[in-house]
Every structure is written in C-alpha cells, then in structure tokens.
Scaffold this motif. Structure first.
Motif, short mmCIF file in Angstrom:
data_model
loop_
_atom_site.label_atom_id
_atom_site.label_comp_id
_atom_site.label_asym_id
_atom_site.label_seq_id
_atom_site.Cartn_x
_atom_site.Cartn_y
_atom_site.Cartn_z
N THR A 88 25.81 -15.84 20.85
CA THR A 88 24.30 -14.54 21.66
C THR A 88 24.51 -14.85 23.11
O THR A 88 26.03 -15.04 23.51
CB THR A 88 23.43 -14.83 21.55
N HIS A 116 22.49 -8.16 16.14
CA HIS A 116 21.46 -8.77 16.41
C HIS A 116 20.42 -9.73 15.90
O HIS A 116 20.02 -10.76 15.86
CB HIS A 116 20.98 -8.53 17.97
N SER A 117 19.72 -9.44 15.05
CA SER A 117 18.82 -9.59 13.87
C SER A 117 18.91 -9.87 12.73
O SER A 117 18.76 -11.16 12.30
CB SER A 117 17.81 -8.12 13.59
N LYS A 138 19.77 -13.34 14.44
CA LYS A 138 18.06 -14.45 14.66
C LYS A 138 17.67 -14.81 12.84
O LYS A 138 16.73 -16.35 13.31
CB LYS A 138 17.48 -13.13 14.85
N ARG A 139 17.82 -13.89 11.79
CA ARG A 139 17.67 -14.04 10.47
C ARG A 139 18.12 -15.52 10.13
O ARG A 139 17.70 -16.35 9.12
CB ARG A 139 17.88 -13.04 9.18
N GLY A 189 22.50 -16.85 15.76
CA GLY A 189 23.04 -16.46 16.29
C GLY A 189 24.30 -15.39 15.86
O GLY A 189 24.80 -15.49 14.99
#
Length: 312
Positions: free
Chosen positions: A86, A186-187, A190-191, A195
């Motif tokens: 990230t 980015h989402s 996260k899931r 990253g």
C-alpha cells in the motif's frame, strides 16, 4: 479587476480529444496547448492523474460551455495493480506504507475485481483534488494536516478481469464520472488482506469519444499549422444528441430566450419527449444553443440550457 484577454486569432471552438501521456498533470497538458498554440480559453472534461494516460477531452473557446454535458459522462479504463503493498497515494508513485505476503489465487483476484460492480460508494483518496473548506485534499495531506474522510456515490456499469500474473493483475472498468480507480484497487487490497496499489491506468473512452479520435500531445504541439484540423467542430461535439437546424425567424426567437414548442411527430423538426436534450443550429448551420424538453404552462417546450452564439 484585471482586463479580459482579447480573443486570439488562433483560438478554436470545439473539442480536442487528447491522448494524455503518463507523467504530466492534466493541467500541464492544457497549459502547453494554451500558451504554445494561443488557445487562451481552454478547459477539460475530467482530470487524469499524472500516472494515468489516455482520453482527455480538451474544450476550446465556445467548447468550454459544454463542460456540464461532457464532464459527467461515463468513462472506461484499463489498468493494472500490484498486490502486497500500500502507498499513501494508493498508486505506485506514492510513499510505501506497508508490504505483505500475497497468498491468494487468480480466482480470488477475479472474484474481487468483479465485486466492484456491487459497489455504490467509495472513499475519496486523501491525495486528490476534492476540496474541504475550499482547500484540495492533497494540499492538506502534504501539509501533514488531518484529511477528512469523504464518501461519494459511484456507479460501475461494466467490469472484467483481463489477466492475472500474481502479484499483478489487469482489468477493464466502465464507471460514472469522478470514480477513483485508485480507490477501487485499494478497497480490493483491503478485502484480500494484503493491500494493493494501482500501477498503470489508461482511459480508453470518455463518452462520447474514445482513443480512436485522440491525438498525441507531441503531435499537437509540434504541428501548430494542423491544429484546427484536429479540433472537433462545436456542432459535432455532442454526436449522441439530436440536432435541429432552425429557420432564421426561429433562430432570432431562441437568441431572445424564447422556448420553442416540442413537436410530438417523430422525425419532424423539434420532435422529442420530455427530458430529451438536443443542439439547435441557426439557419446557417452554426451552433446556437443546447436545449432540454421541459414543461412550460403544462406544454412541452425546448428550454435553453446554454447559448452557444456570440463572441468570447
């Protein structure tokens, strides 16, 4: 109060479909065109980040009046991202925030890419031009100030995975104006718990124009003599809207602000339905106004959205 700049004789009216290169900002590209080609009245329909390349609609002269009708159109992108890291900007050009092992399969990645179509909102990146109390968020972030979390609605109309070669993957997505592809990536990261950062992005289309109509920035700047030929004339900038050429008396009425009646006979001049939008041309075929069919005194009439006549 400063004096208004006189219109240059080189000023064009219409839209240039630019194939923005990766690297410069959208503003950098416009400034080059503005000063080198004397296009002092200029704007664009949808910013591209420095990393991104592809279709940037450059509005020129009276073409700047089309902003609301071009900026809000659907955009289509292809891009790549890398799993396992990230950054503060959510793309590969930012400062690394974290790095993680990638323990996922290609099927996992495809599932999460396709999940984008289920999203109806997203968080606006801290490093973006969105504003808070008049200041762009990127200015707050660079100054080390707290950046407020902003959530915006989005519409993803199409998404597909193109390739997966872990830890990287590529995709194509069509989305509503203002959608941050960095945030989509980015989402996803996260899931997936590891990253992800955007590594490349190319805008293939900003409706109604695609890369097939686009010119390279270097070609535009290095051949000023052919620049007017590269500009889509004002009357052709909204090809998905019907166009009606008026008589001279009707042209005069429109220039005086008169709403013309909507014709309910399909195929006839000024035919339409409530909510339709159209471009009116004067008796000589020059762009006159953008109109929308609305009710006035319980009768459908073409209301004037934006006049296109007159001098800058």
């Amino acid at each position: 109060m400063g004096r208004k700049r006189k219109r240059s004789k080189e000023q064009c009216d219409g839209v240039l479909v630019l194939n923005k290169p990766s690297g410069p900002t959208s503003a950098d590209c416009l400034n080059d065109i503005k000063h080198q080609l004397k296009q002092y009245k200029i704007g664009h329909a949808g910013t591209l980040d420095p990393l991104a390349s592809g279709v940037l609609l450059v509005m020129l002269g009276h073409g700047t009046k089309l902003g609301p009708y071009l900026t809000g159109a659907t955009k289509t992108y292809t891009g790549t991202f890398r799993l396992g890291m990230t950054t503060d900007t959510l793309d590969i050009q930012g400062e690394t925030v974290s790095e993680s092992e990638v323990n996922v399969t290609a099927e996992d990645v495809e599932r999460e890419i396709l999940y984008w179509k289920e999203l109806t909102e997203q968080e606006v990146p801290a490093y973006s031009a969105a504003k808070h109390k008049g200041k762009p968020l990127y200015a707050l972030a660079r100054a080390g100030e707290d950046v407020p979390v902003k959530i915006k609605p989005i519409v993803i109309s199409h998404v597909e995975m193109l390739d997966v070669r872990l830890p990287e993957a590529s995709f194509r997505v069509s989305c509503s104006a203002g959608t941050y592809i960095r945030s989509l990536v980015h989402s996803l990261g996260k899931r997936m718990g590891c990253g992800a950062v955007l590594t490349s992005l190319n805008r293939e289309e900003s409706e109604p124009f695609g890369l097939d109509k686009a010119y390279e920035l270097a070609d535009v700047l290095e051949h000023p003599e052919s620049f007017p030929d590269k500009v889509i004339p004002l009357r052709d900038t909204l090809p998905h809207w019907p166009r009606f050429q008026l008589t001279e008396p009707l042209s005069g009425l429109v220039m005086n602000g008169t709403w013309l009646p909507v014709n309910d006979e399909p195929g006839e001049m000024l035919a339409g339905e409530l909510g339709d939008q159209a471009m009116l041309l004067d008796h000589e075929g020059k762009p006159l106004a953008l109109v929308e069919a609305k009710l006035q005194d319980n009768k459908p009439k073409w209301s004037i959205l934006r006049g296109l006549w007159g001098q800058d």
